[in-house]
Scaffold this motif. Structure first.
Motif, mmCIF file in Angstrom:
data_model
loop_
_atom_site.group_PDB
_atom_site.id
_atom_site.type_symbol
_atom_site.label_atom_id
_atom_site.label_comp_id
_atom_site.label_asym_id
_atom_site.label_seq_id
_atom_site.Cartn_x
_atom_site.Cartn_y
_atom_site.Cartn_z
ATOM 1 N N LEU A 1 -31.957 26.617 -49.533
ATOM 2 C CA LEU A 1 -30.853 26.556 -48.451
ATOM 3 C C LEU A 1 -30.736 28.219 -48.663
ATOM 4 O O LEU A 1 -31.115 29.336 -49.021
ATOM 5 N N LYS A 2 -30.109 28.748 -47.004
ATOM 6 C CA LYS A 2 -29.697 29.271 -46.317
ATOM 7 C C LYS A 2 -27.923 29.320 -46.694
ATOM 8 O O LYS A 2 -27.762 28.987 -46.358
ATOM 9 N N PRO A 3 -28.356 31.608 -46.354
ATOM 10 C CA PRO A 3 -26.553 31.463 -46.434
ATOM 11 C C PRO A 3 -25.965 31.061 -44.960
ATOM 12 O O PRO A 3 -24.993 30.727 -44.990
ATOM 13 N N GLU A 4 -26.497 30.725 -43.920
ATOM 14 C CA GLU A 4 -26.627 30.152 -42.915
ATOM 15 C C GLU A 4 -26.461 28.758 -42.340
ATOM 16 O O GLU A 4 -25.371 27.542 -42.045
ATOM 17 N N ASP A 5 -26.120 28.238 -43.351
ATOM 18 C CA ASP A 5 -26.240 26.742 -44.057
ATOM 19 C C ASP A 5 -24.750 26.403 -44.300
ATOM 20 O O ASP A 5 -24.218 25.360 -44.690
ATOM 21 N N THR A 6 -24.258 27.386 -45.169
ATOM 22 C CA THR A 6 -23.055 27.706 -45.708
ATOM 23 C C THR A 6 -22.025 26.920 -44.272
ATOM 24 O O THR A 6 -21.718 27.095 -43.332
ATOM 25 N N ALA A 7 -20.759 25.870 -44.727
ATOM 26 C CA ALA A 7 -20.034 24.587 -44.335
ATOM 27 C C ALA A 7 -19.503 24.394 -44.874
ATOM 28 O O ALA A 7 -19.852 23.433 -45.619
ATOM 29 N N MET A 8 -18.831 23.208 -44.421
ATOM 30 C CA MET A 8 -17.567 22.212 -44.188
ATOM 31 C C MET A 8 -18.876 20.541 -43.853
ATOM 32 O O MET A 8 -19.736 21.152 -42.416
ATOM 33 N N TYR A 9 -19.607 20.079 -45.057
ATOM 34 C CA TYR A 9 -20.246 18.859 -44.398
ATOM 35 C C TYR A 9 -19.801 17.272 -44.787
ATOM 36 O O TYR A 9 -19.102 18.107 -45.445
#
Length: 128
Positions: free
Chosen positions: A85-93
């Motif tokens: 996982l990368k910081p840019e994967d941060t999101a609501m899924y």
């Protein structure tokens, strides 16, 4: 009553892993296409992974090789395994389902608006 319930989100350090689950009820599970989307504030919702009604799977280029979608038919559950996982994967899924949709005929990554059923979402935060 159709319900999609996501779980498994949380906070993880970069390079870590999480597995999201989506339990589907109230519809004929395997007649539907099920997809995972994600969204950050101010941006469009984007497709991450999809599993068609014939069990064909696909992942977006941005997560290919890191994310895997799978299912457990006995449990009416679709999983999203997320690794590296990368910081840019941060999101609501979000988990979504639709009876008529097929990833083979559409630009599924951008087609969130075509899905008829949605879960409430689960937050994934990746710290650097």
């Amino acid at each position: 009553q159709v319900q999609l319930v996501e779980s498994g989100g949380g906070t993880v350090q970069a390079g870590g892993s999480l597995r999201l689950s989506c339990v589907v009820s109230g519809l004929t599970y395997r007649s539907h296409c099920v997809a995972w989307f994600r969204q950050v504030p101010g941006k469009k919702r984007e497709g991450v992974a999809i599993i068609d009604s014939d069990a064909t799977t696909n992942t977006a280029e941005s997560v290919k090789g890191r994310f895997t979608v799978s299912e457990d038919k006995a449990k009416n559950t679709v999983y999203l395994q997320m690794s590296s996982l990368k910081p840019e994967d941060t999101a609501m899924y979000y988990c979504a389902a639709d009876l008529y949709y097929s990833s083979k005929e559409n630009d599924w990554v951008a087609d969130s608006w075509k899905f008829g059923y949605w879960g409430q979402g689960t937050q994934v935060t990746v710290s650097s």
